[in-house]
Structure formats: structure tokens, C-alpha cells
Design a protein around this motif. Structure first.
Motif, PDB file in Angstrom:
ATOM      1  N   ALA A 104       0.677  -1.218  -0.031  1.00 26.67           N
ATOM      2  CA  ALA A 104       0.158  -0.146  -0.156  1.00 26.67           C
ATOM      3  C   ALA A 104       0.966   1.074   0.092  1.00 26.67           C
ATOM      4  O   ALA A 104       0.610   2.200  -0.823  1.00 26.67           O
ATOM      5  N   LYS A 105       1.853   1.288   0.882  1.00 30.93           N
ATOM      6  CA  LYS A 105       2.870   2.386   0.738  1.00 30.93           C
ATOM      7  C   LYS A 105       3.462   2.603  -0.489  1.00 30.93           C
ATOM      8  O   LYS A 105       3.679   3.666  -0.713  1.00 30.93           O
ATOM      9  N   SER A 106       3.818   1.619  -0.859  1.00 32.84           N
ATOM     10  CA  SER A 106       4.737   1.492  -2.355  1.00 32.84           C
ATOM     11  C   SER A 106       3.818   2.198  -3.281  1.00 32.84           C
ATOM     12  O   SER A 106       3.992   3.155  -4.253  1.00 32.84           O
ATOM     13  N   ASN A 107       2.334   1.930  -3.393  1.00 33.38           N
ATOM     14  CA  ASN A 107       1.683   2.114  -4.445  1.00 33.38           C
ATOM     15  C   ASN A 107       1.177   3.605  -4.136  1.00 33.38           C
ATOM     16  O   ASN A 107       1.113   4.513  -5.162  1.00 33.38           O
ATOM     17  N   ALA A 108       1.324   4.056  -2.871  1.00 35.85           N
ATOM     18  CA  ALA A 108       0.984   5.382  -2.709  1.00 35.85           C
ATOM     19  C   ALA A 108       1.923   6.204  -3.062  1.00 35.85           C
ATOM     20  O   ALA A 108       1.724   7.462  -3.657  1.00 35.85           O
ATOM     21  N   MET A 109       3.309   5.956  -2.688  1.00 37.02           N
ATOM     22  CA  MET A 109       4.408   6.770  -3.419  1.00 37.02           C
ATOM     23  C   MET A 109       4.478   6.749  -4.850  1.00 37.02           C
ATOM     24  O   MET A 109       4.666   7.645  -5.548  1.00 37.02           O
ATOM     25  N   GLU A 110       4.004   5.710  -5.437  1.00 34.78           N
ATOM     26  CA  GLU A 110       4.090   5.619  -6.931  1.00 34.78           C
ATOM     27  C   GLU A 110       2.997   6.546  -7.497  1.00 34.78           C
ATOM     28  O   GLU A 110       3.090   7.225  -8.525  1.00 34.78           O
ATOM     29  N   ALA A 111       1.975   6.821  -6.721  1.00 39.20           N
ATOM     30  CA  ALA A 111       0.964   7.601  -7.144  1.00 39.20           C
ATOM     31  C   ALA A 111       1.345   9.103  -7.034  1.00 39.20           C
ATOM     32  O   ALA A 111       1.074   9.883  -8.116  1.00 39.20           O
ATOM     33  N   ILE A 112       2.204   9.259  -6.034  1.00 41.00           N
ATOM     34  CA  ILE A 112       2.661  10.883  -6.057  1.00 41.00           C
ATOM     35  C   ILE A 112       3.443  10.703  -7.090  1.00 41.00           C
ATOM     36  O   ILE A 112       3.593  12.215  -7.602  1.00 41.00           O
ATOM     37  N   GLN A 113       4.582   9.953  -7.423  1.00 41.58           N
ATOM     38  CA  GLN A 113       5.432  10.160  -8.314  1.00 41.58           C
ATOM     39  C   GLN A 113       4.685  10.159  -9.800  1.00 41.58           C
ATOM     40  O   GLN A 113       5.227  11.066 -10.684  1.00 41.58           O
ATOM     41  N   ALA A 114       3.854   9.682 -10.192  1.00 41.80           N
ATOM     42  CA  ALA A 114       2.846   9.735 -11.194  1.00 41.80           C
ATOM     43  C   ALA A 114       2.275  11.098 -11.513  1.00 41.80           C
ATOM     44  O   ALA A 114       2.145  11.895 -12.383  1.00 41.80           O
ATOM     45  N   ALA A 115       1.714  11.449 -10.412  1.00 41.47           N
ATOM     46  CA  ALA A 115       1.155  12.930 -10.318  1.00 41.47           C
ATOM     47  C   ALA A 115       2.172  14.147 -10.644  1.00 41.47           C
ATOM     48  O   ALA A 115       1.943  14.946 -11.143  1.00 41.47           O
ATOM     49  N   LYS A 116       3.371  13.843  -9.847  1.00 43.70           N
ATOM     50  CA  LYS A 116       4.593  14.677 -10.338  1.00 43.70           C
ATOM     51  C   LYS A 116       4.543  14.808 -11.842  1.00 43.70           C
ATOM     52  O   LYS A 116       5.001  16.150 -12.238  1.00 43.70           O
ATOM     53  N   LYS A 117       4.362  13.817 -12.731  1.00 41.50           N
ATOM     54  CA  LYS A 117       4.618  13.875 -13.926  1.00 41.50           C
ATOM     55  C   LYS A 117       3.209  14.119 -14.743  1.00 41.50           C
ATOM     56  O   LYS A 117       3.355  13.990 -15.837  1.00 41.50           O
ATOM     57  N   ASN A 118       2.377  14.606 -14.046  1.00 42.94           N
ATOM     58  CA  ASN A 118       0.970  14.870 -14.523  1.00 42.94           C
ATOM     59  C   ASN A 118       0.372  13.724 -15.156  1.00 42.94           C
ATOM     60  O   ASN A 118      -0.490  13.791 -16.080  1.00 42.94           O
ATOM     61  N   GLU A 156      -3.914  13.311  -0.825  1.00 45.82           N
ATOM     62  CA  GLU A 156      -3.978  14.900  -0.743  1.00 45.82           C
ATOM     63  C   GLU A 156      -2.910  15.489  -1.589  1.00 45.82           C
ATOM     64  O   GLU A 156      -3.151  16.421  -2.396  1.00 45.82           O
ATOM     65  N   VAL A 157      -1.530  14.975  -1.617  1.00 45.90           N
ATOM     66  CA  VAL A 157      -0.668  15.459  -2.508  1.00 45.90           C
ATOM     67  C   VAL A 157      -1.130  15.202  -3.764  1.00 45.90           C
ATOM     68  O   VAL A 157      -0.824  16.272  -4.739  1.00 45.90           O
ATOM     69  N   VAL A 158      -1.558  14.170  -4.262  1.00 42.54           N
ATOM     70  CA  VAL A 158      -2.115  13.947  -5.836  1.00 42.54           C
ATOM     71  C   VAL A 158      -2.997  15.248  -5.888  1.00 42.54           C
ATOM     72  O   VAL A 158      -3.084  15.557  -7.230  1.00 42.54           O
ATOM     73  N   ASP A 159      -4.138  15.223  -5.184  1.00 43.89           N
ATOM     74  CA  ASP A 159      -5.181  16.259  -5.307  1.00 43.89           C
ATOM     75  C   ASP A 159      -4.322  17.552  -5.475  1.00 43.89           C
ATOM     76  O   ASP A 159      -4.873  18.498  -6.498  1.00 43.89           O
ATOM     77  N   ILE A 160      -3.349  17.989  -4.679  1.00 51.81           N
ATOM     78  CA  ILE A 160      -2.717  19.205  -4.873  1.00 51.81           C
ATOM     79  C   ILE A 160      -2.064  19.314  -6.342  1.00 51.81           C
ATOM     80  O   ILE A 160      -2.109  20.221  -6.936  1.00 51.81           O
TER      81      ILE A 160
END
Length: 105
Positions: free
Chosen positions: A19-33, A94-98
Motif C-alpha cells: 500500500a505504501k509503495s503504491n501510494a508513493m508511486e501515485a505521488i510520483q505519477a502525479a508529479k509527472k502529470n 492529498e498530494v495527488v489532489d494538489i
């Protein structure tokens, strides 16, 4: 500790880590739009947390039925891992939302 208890504890650790790894990957994906991937990764994180909760619920149910488990460092670690992953997953949303809001501007 029984084999069943050990398997439940390892399930907690494994699924919480996923779960934590997937959440981190979500943030990384969001950083790349890449918000579609971010959404997918957050959903995968939620699924892994559900599986971790199933393992935890199994342990709690057994204890409520009188099947006491010896509290070990491994058991404590599994609970810590779960709580950290839940918190991280909530923050990742929240980070992905931002990132999404910034991309929409």
C-alpha cells in the motif's frame, strides 16, 4: 505463535508495504502529470490496505474468541507498518489532489 498467526502478521506487513509503495508511486505519477496512473496506484493502495485489514481483523477476532497471541516485536512491527501505511496513503491522496489542482490552473 501459531503458523496461522505468523501468516496473518506477515500479511499485514506485506500488504501494508504494498500500500505504501503504491501510494508513493501515485505521488510520483502525479508529479509527472500522469493522473490516470496516480488514480490507479491510489486504488491499488486502497486494495492492499483492505487486505491488510482482513489480516488484522482475523487476529482481532481470534483474540476476542479467547485465542490469545503472544505479543512479539514482529506483531508490534506489523501494526506499526499498517498505521504508517494508512497515514501515508491518506497523505498521498492529498498530494495527488494538489498536483491535480496545480495542473488544472
Amino acid at each position: 505463535m501459531t503458523q496461522e498467526q505468523l501468516e496473518a502478521i506477515m500479511g499485514l506487513i506485506m500488504n501494508s508495504g504494498n500500500a505504501k509503495s503504491n501510494a508513493m508511486e501515485a505521488i510520483q505519477a502525479a508529479k509527472k502529470n500522469d493522473f490516470e496512473l496516480a488514480k490507479t496506484k491510489l486504488a491499488e493502495a486502497d486494495e492492499a490496505l483492505v487486505e491488510a485489514h482482513h489480516a488484522q481483523t482475523g487476529l482481532l477476532t481470534k483474540e476476542a474468541q479467547g485465542d490469545q497471541m503472544t505479543v512479539t516485536l514482529l506483531a508490534v512491527h506489523s501494526q506499526d507498518h499498517l498505521m504508517t501505511s494508512i497515514t501515508f496513503n491518506d497523505l498521498a491522496k492529498e498530494v495527488v489532489d494538489i498536483y491535480q489542482r496545480l495542473a488544472d490552473e
